[in-house]
Scaffold this active site. Structure first.
Site, PDB file in Angstrom:
ATOM      1  N   CYS A  33       0.830  -1.201   0.000  1.00 57.37           N
ATOM      2  CA  CYS A  33       0.000   0.000   0.000  1.00 57.37           C
ATOM      3  C   CYS A  33       0.874   1.264   0.000  1.00 57.37           C
ATOM      4  CB  CYS A  33      -0.979  -0.030   1.168  1.00 57.37           C
ATOM      5  SG  CYS A  33      -2.390   1.080   0.948  1.00 57.37           S
ATOM      6  N   HIS A  66      -3.646  -5.455   1.479  1.00 54.82           N
ATOM      7  CA  HIS A  66      -3.329  -5.811   2.861  1.00 54.82           C
ATOM      8  C   HIS A  66      -3.823  -7.227   3.153  1.00 54.82           C
ATOM      9  CE1 HIS A  66      -2.188  -1.739   3.995  1.00 54.82           C
ATOM     10  NE2 HIS A  66      -3.312  -1.270   3.476  1.00 54.82           N
TER      11      HIS A  66
END
Length: 497
Positions: A335, A420
């Site tokens: 991310c 994630h």
């Protein structure tokens, strides 16, 4: 049975989250339909529910402990700090506003109503709702606008148990003072205490427990012992200092993983599954003096960030950026970390600084969008199915030659993904680590029997066992069903009963 309980604490990190999870698991094992609830949470460790809502990861873990699906009602208000004074406010799982500490007060009445509505929806759906407080109810400077502690308890008539961390020292003063600092109507709901993280001989503690009962007129429901290797999804990166994920101590030479802990690190639980893998050691680094570790590690992970541009500047100021760029070996960006690995970032949303240069290790550009991406993607990597979740404003565009990797990309020894939780997929994690080890020139044989989900379940059972063994559960059941006892003493500040 039907009812509710609020688990408050003398401080942040006193053990509210783990006690709440333990009570949820204990009740679930009794056949009670139970749900966790935290009205207002401040955390950079979040998750996306099946309904597409972003909530605190601790409430997700508590829902899993209760054996139920996480939902936005379990954490209706989430604050995500992006600087010293500013936070993104997430309401019912969606971004609501960016405010500073003083501006937030203008929203309190509206948000209190949102939180109470979520609480009552849970009460209708479940037999018991176990609420977790925030910080300490004795933060009297914040009492007027309180949503998560005594403000919630008073509005809904919920009995309160106060947890204190004896390992910090001063637990009796903290427990007495927590009650004494509250106004009388708040004190009427403080029904007793739980001592957490005790190490030592119980008989030495007994006189203090009796004195606390006599001075406050409230019982200590239990003393939870220190339990090595106990962990749970954390809210605050400050708690990483004491983080312990169980590892196989019998494993020999380890694959060395270094995770960069920048100031606004988010979703740091992404690496928990690595730490739980036999033969892998995980270390967080955050100082300029850690550059050698970054260069020498077998794998470097750049995790998520709530302030990507600011954390990238910090990375440069510490010299760790040069260590990442100069190393010869695997690097994984997740991310915000993936965004840092690209050529450039255009940010008019989080930092409003415009265009900045990235580390240049992946052929991607990033532009921050006003709308946040919240998703539960699935895909394939190394021939393995991968389920994950996404939480980001940055939109990544691949501008050069690169292999696809989990909706991100890979060039040589550098991987980047917006996903994630991917490493919690056991087959994928083992295949990825085997590739990392081969590229790092290390011997590593993945353990095929490791189930991260199974490990987490064992942690929940351990928490349930703690509650069942060390807490007066009959008294707790009575408290949940009947509410706070009538006639509890009111303590004047510094006075006697």
């Amino acid at each position: 049975m039907r009812g509710a309980l609020l688990v408050a604490g003398t401080t942040s990190d006193a053990g509210k989250s783990v006690v709440t999870a333990g009570v949820c698991r204990w009740l679930a094992r009794r056949g009670v339909r139970v749900a966790p609830f935290k009205a207002q949470n401040m955390s950079l460790n979040s998750f996306v529910t099946a309904e597409g809502a972003e909530i605190g990861r601790a409430q997700v873990a508590q829902a899993w402990a209760a054996g139920v699906e996480p939902s936005a009602d379990m954490n209706p208000i989430l604050l995500k700090p992006g600087g010293e004074r500013r936070s993104q406010v997430v309401v019912m799982g969606k971004p609501f506003a960016e405010v500073d500490a003083m501006e937030y007060g203008a929203y309190k009445d509206r948000l209190r109503e949102v939180a109470l509505q979520a609480y009552w929806r849970l009460r209708e759906k479940y037999d018991v709702v176990v609420c977790e407080g925030a910080g300490s109810p004795a933060e009297i400077n914040l009492r007027r606008g309180d949503i998560a502690n005594m403000g919630l308890a008073r509005a809904a008539g919920i009995p309160v148990v106060v947890v204190g961390d004896i390992d910090r020292g001063g637990v009796f003063a903290a427990m007495y003072g927590t009650v004494a600092l509250l106004e009388a109507a708040d004190q009427a709901l403080i029904s007793g205490f739980v001592v957490n993280k005790f190490r030592g001989a119980p008989e030495l503690l007994a006189p203090g427990l009796e004195s606390l009962r006599r001075l406050t007129g409230r019982p200590v429901f239990g003393v939870l012992p220190w339990l090595d290797g106990l962990w749970l999804d954390l809210e605050d990166s400050l708690a990483l200092d004491n983080r312990q994920v169980p590892v196989d101590e019998a494993a020999g030479e380890r694959l060395r993983v270094v995770v960069v802990r920048y100031p606004r690190i988010s979703n740091f639980t992404d690496v928990d599954a690595l730490a739980a893998e036999p033969g892998v050691s995980v270390r967080f680094v955050s100082r300029a003096g850690d550059a050698a570790e970054v260069r020498e590690a077998d794998l470097v992970v750049l995790p998520g960030s709530r302030a990507t541009v600011s954390d990238l500047e910090w990375l440069r100021s510490t010299g760790l950026a040069d260590a990442v760029r100069g190393r010869r070996g695997p690097v994984l960006g997740i991310c915000g970390g993936y965004q840092m690995l690209g050529h450039s970032i255009v940010d008019e949303v989080e930092s409003s600084v415009g265009r900045v240069a990235g580390l240049g290790l992946l052929p991607v550009t990033v532009e921050f969008a006003r709308d946040k991406t919240l998703a539960r993607p699935e895909g394939t990597a190394y021939g393995c199915r991968v389920s994950a979740y996404e939480i980001h404003h940055g939109v990544v565009t691949v501008t050069g030659d690169a292999e696809p990797f989990l909706d991100g990309c890979r060039v040589g020894d550098v991987w980047g993904t917006t996903w994630h939780g991917a490493l919690e997929n056991d087959d994928f994690r083992r295949a990825f680590l085997a590739d990392v080890a081969a590229r790092a020139g290390r011997e590593f044989v993945p353990a095929p029997g490791v189930s991260f989900a199974g490990l987490r379940e064992r942690q929940f059972d351990a928490l349930g066992d703690l509650v069942e063994r060390y807490v007066d559960t009959e008294a707790l059941l009575e408290l949940i069903e009947k509410g706070a006892p009538a006639g509890l003493p009111v303590l004047p500040p510094g006075g006697d009963v």
